[in-house]
Structure formats: structure tokens, C-alpha cells
Write a protein that holds these residues in place. Structure first.
Motif, PDB file in Angstrom:
ATOM      1  N   ALA A 182      21.482  56.019   9.091  1.00  0.00           N
ATOM      2  CA  ALA A 182      20.253  56.029   8.290  1.00  0.00           C
ATOM      3  C   ALA A 182      19.001  57.258   8.664  1.00  0.00           C
ATOM      4  O   ALA A 182      18.460  57.858   7.577  1.00  0.00           O
ATOM      5  CB  ALA A 182      19.655  54.897   7.551  1.00  0.00           C
ATOM      6  N   CYS A 183      19.267  57.241  10.157  1.00  0.00           N
ATOM      7  CA  CYS A 183      18.162  58.898  10.622  1.00  0.00           C
ATOM      8  C   CYS A 183      18.503  59.960   9.601  1.00  0.00           C
ATOM      9  O   CYS A 183      17.579  60.523   9.425  1.00  0.00           O
ATOM     10  CB  CYS A 183      17.885  58.419  11.914  1.00  0.00           C
ATOM     11  SG  CYS A 183      17.302  57.547  12.767  1.00  0.00           S
ATOM     12  N   ILE A 184      19.838  59.892  10.152  1.00  0.00           N
ATOM     13  CA  ILE A 184      20.219  61.610   9.083  1.00  0.00           C
ATOM     14  C   ILE A 184      19.818  61.374   7.669  1.00  0.00           C
ATOM     15  O   ILE A 184      19.286  62.414   7.132  1.00  0.00           O
ATOM     16  CB  ILE A 184      22.337  61.807   9.496  1.00  0.00           C
ATOM     17  CG1 ILE A 184      22.126  61.294  10.850  1.00  0.00           C
ATOM     18  CG2 ILE A 184      22.339  62.455   8.709  1.00  0.00           C
ATOM     19  CD1 ILE A 184      23.494  61.206  11.332  1.00  0.00           C
ATOM     20  N   ASP A 185      19.947  60.179   6.692  1.00  0.00           N
ATOM     21  CA  ASP A 185      20.325  60.335   5.416  1.00  0.00           C
ATOM     22  C   ASP A 185      18.384  60.587   5.450  1.00  0.00           C
ATOM     23  O   ASP A 185      18.218  61.259   4.459  1.00  0.00           O
ATOM     24  CB  ASP A 185      20.156  59.072   5.312  1.00  0.00           C
ATOM     25  CG  ASP A 185      21.326  59.159   3.520  1.00  0.00           C
ATOM     26  OD1 ASP A 185      22.717  59.819   3.988  1.00  0.00           O
ATOM     27  OD2 ASP A 185      21.588  57.514   3.090  1.00  0.00           O
ATOM     28  N   ILE A 186      17.437  60.030   5.844  1.00  0.00           N
ATOM     29  CA  ILE A 186      15.826  60.292   6.036  1.00  0.00           C
ATOM     30  C   ILE A 186      15.906  61.717   6.440  1.00  0.00           C
ATOM     31  O   ILE A 186      14.886  62.140   5.357  1.00  0.00           O
ATOM     32  CB  ILE A 186      15.103  58.946   6.623  1.00  0.00           C
ATOM     33  CG1 ILE A 186      15.426  57.895   6.158  1.00  0.00           C
ATOM     34  CG2 ILE A 186      13.802  59.999   6.747  1.00  0.00           C
ATOM     35  CD1 ILE A 186      14.974  56.924   7.268  1.00  0.00           C
ATOM     36  N   TYR A 187      16.257  62.222   7.151  1.00  0.00           N
ATOM     37  CA  TYR A 187      16.056  63.399   7.696  1.00  0.00           C
ATOM     38  C   TYR A 187      16.464  64.634   6.697  1.00  0.00           C
ATOM     39  O   TYR A 187      15.520  65.216   5.962  1.00  0.00           O
ATOM     40  CB  TYR A 187      16.440  63.244   9.090  1.00  0.00           C
ATOM     41  CG  TYR A 187      16.462  64.987   9.489  1.00  0.00           C
ATOM     42  CD1 TYR A 187      15.451  65.617  10.093  1.00  0.00           C
ATOM     43  CD2 TYR A 187      16.953  66.714   9.802  1.00  0.00           C
ATOM     44  CE1 TYR A 187      14.286  66.965  10.570  1.00  0.00           C
ATOM     45  CE2 TYR A 187      17.186  67.359  10.584  1.00  0.00           C
ATOM     46  CZ  TYR A 187      15.761  67.265  10.918  1.00  0.00           C
ATOM     47  OH  TYR A 187      15.709  69.130  10.242  1.00  0.00           O
ATOM     48  N   ARG A 188      17.481  64.433   6.189  1.00  0.00           N
ATOM     49  CA  ARG A 188      18.134  65.723   5.164  1.00  0.00           C
ATOM     50  C   ARG A 188      17.132  64.758   4.022  1.00  0.00           C
ATOM     51  O   ARG A 188      16.630  66.224   3.291  1.00  0.00           O
ATOM     52  CB  ARG A 188      19.190  64.514   5.034  1.00  0.00           C
ATOM     53  CG  ARG A 188      20.400  65.637   5.543  1.00  0.00           C
ATOM     54  CD  ARG A 188      21.753  65.264   5.658  1.00  0.00           C
ATOM     55  NE  ARG A 188      22.696  65.993   6.561  1.00  0.00           N
ATOM     56  CZ  ARG A 188      23.511  65.709   6.627  1.00  0.00           C
ATOM     57  NH1 ARG A 188      24.024  64.151   5.934  1.00  0.00           N
ATOM     58  NH2 ARG A 188      24.464  66.593   7.533  1.00  0.00           N
ATOM     59  N   GLU A 189      16.583  63.976   3.635  1.00  0.00           N
ATOM     60  CA  GLU A 189      15.867  63.773   2.048  1.00  0.00           C
ATOM     61  C   GLU A 189      14.296  63.812   2.507  1.00  0.00           C
ATOM     62  O   GLU A 189      14.317  65.150   1.600  1.00  0.00           O
ATOM     63  CB  GLU A 189      15.801  62.332   2.066  1.00  0.00           C
ATOM     64  CG  GLU A 189      14.749  61.770   0.717  1.00  0.00           C
ATOM     65  CD  GLU A 189      15.217  62.770  -0.950  1.00  0.00           C
ATOM     66  OE1 GLU A 189      15.544  62.510  -1.510  1.00  0.00           O
ATOM     67  OE2 GLU A 189      16.884  62.793  -0.493  1.00  0.00           O
TER      68      GLU A 189
END
Length: 216
Positions: A182-189
Motif C-alpha cells: 500500500a505504501c507503493i500505491d500511496i506514494y505513486r498517487e
């Protein structure tokens, strides 16, 4: 697509959201040799999400050591069982790395806990809590931030489970992998919204946290 986000997401709305979870492969790492191969693979990737888990302690003044370090890519997550292998050379190499973008949430606290397991020179990490402020989000918890950005719920049911158990349950493994991914998803967004500017920030009144304390 234009997106509406809030400075503070109403925690009462999270329960009714659809669940978000990691759908890739999860690999448990139990030996230093396995850790070496896993770290070699991870450091060949451009972006990693990280998190840790610690067995909860319900006695005042006591604290357990970090039991699990989870490191995810988009489609694979390695669960390093630190209570079995400790701070192996490969794990130290991962934590000292300055070449791969690595993101986490409340990562400063995780690093402090990891330093109690062994000495290492902290490499380069991106703290998500520092970046959400750039788009006006004031919440600090992974669950609230994810719900705000994606309209989906990160389950926290396994958070207080025994992370030092001899064998982690499938639910524990999925929980741990989801938090790192989820950290990857959040960072990209966040990066996307900052670059495109295609969002509207709605300012909400201060939410009382007396009955809804923040969780990671």
C-alpha cells in the motif's frame, strides 16, 4: 480523472468501503541465505514499499523487538522473519542502500526499532507522512490515507496478532504484505496528483478522535 480528496478522512466511513489487499506472491524468509537472494532481487527493482511488525505487549514498560520486516514490489512481497534470522548481512545491505527508492509510513519509528536489533547506517528512505501534506492531507494513518486516495479499506484486524508465532497464518502474511504494498500505491498517487494537479481538496471540520484513535 479528477479526484476529490479531504484534508481529514472520516474514520466512520471506512468500515463500509471495499477491501484493498495485496494480490501478488508472498514469500516468507527464514534463513540468511534466503535473505541474500531476496535482497539481491529487491535491489534490482526501482521502487520498494516497506513496513515492520512487532508482537504487541500489554504490560506497561515492556516492549518486544521487531519480529518482521516486509518489503514489497508491485507483485511480490518478502516477509523477513527477524525473530528467526536477526539482522543478517543482506538485511543490513538493504537498509543501508542508497540506490533504490524505498517508501514507508511512520518509517522513522520503524527504523528506531530496527536499530535496536543491530547497528547499520540508515540508507535513503521516503517518509509518506511528509509527502501527503504537499496535497493537503493531514491524516497520518495508512488506513485513512489509503481510504482518502482510493476509496478502499486496508484491514487492520491482524495488527495486534502474535508476530513471533512459530508459523504465521495466511491472514497475517496477507496483512503484512498489504501494508508494505500500500505504501507503493500511496506514494505513486501522491506524485501523480502533485504533478497533474487533477484533484480538489475539501477541507472538513476537525474530527473528534476521542472514540476513533489513529492507527498505522
Amino acid at each position: 480523472m479528477h479526484k476529490t480528496i479531504y484534508n481529514k478522512f472520516d474514520k466512520k466511513l471506512i468500515a463500509d468501503l471495499p477491501v484493498a489487499q495485496f494480490e501478488g506472491r508472498i514469500i516468507v524468509i527464514l534463513t540468511a541465505g534466503e535473505a541474500e537472494r531476496a535482497v539481491n532481487f529487491l535491489l534490482s527493482k526501482p521502487l520498494l514499499g516497506l513496513d515492520t511488525e512487532t508482537r504487541p505487549c500489554f504490560q506497561r514498560g515492556r516492549q518486544h523487538h521487531v519480529a518482521l520486516l516486509q518489503v514489497a514490489t508491485d507483485d511480490i512481497c518478502f516477509l523477513f522473519r527477524l525473530n528467526h534470522i536477526g539482522m543478517s548481512p543482506a538485511i543490513v545491505r538493504l537498509l543501508e542502500d542508497t540506490t533504490v527508492t524505498k517508501v514507508g509510513l511512520s518509517w522513522h519509528d520503524d527504523l528506531n526499532a530496527l536499530h535496536r536489533l543491530g547497528d547499520f547506517k540508515t540508507g535513503d528512505f521516503i517518509e509518506i507522512q511528509n509527502h501527503v501534506h504537499d496535497i493537503g492531507i493531514e491524516d497520518m494513518s495508512l488506513q485513512k490515507i489509503y481510504a482518502n486516495l482510493f476509496g478502499r479499506k486496508i484491514s487492520k484486524r491482524q495488527q495486534l496478532s502474535n508476530w513471533e508465532a512459530d508459523i504465521l497464518s495466511d491472514k497475517q502474511k496477507l496483512y503484512a504484505a498489504t501494508d508494505a504494498w500500500a505504501c507503493i500505491d500511496i506514494y505513486r498517487e501522491i506524485i501523480n496528483l502533485k504533478e497533474q494537479g487533477n484533484y480538489e481538496l475539501i477541507i472538513k471540520e476537525e474530527e473528534s478522535e476521542a472514540n476513533h484513535p489513529e492507527t498505522r
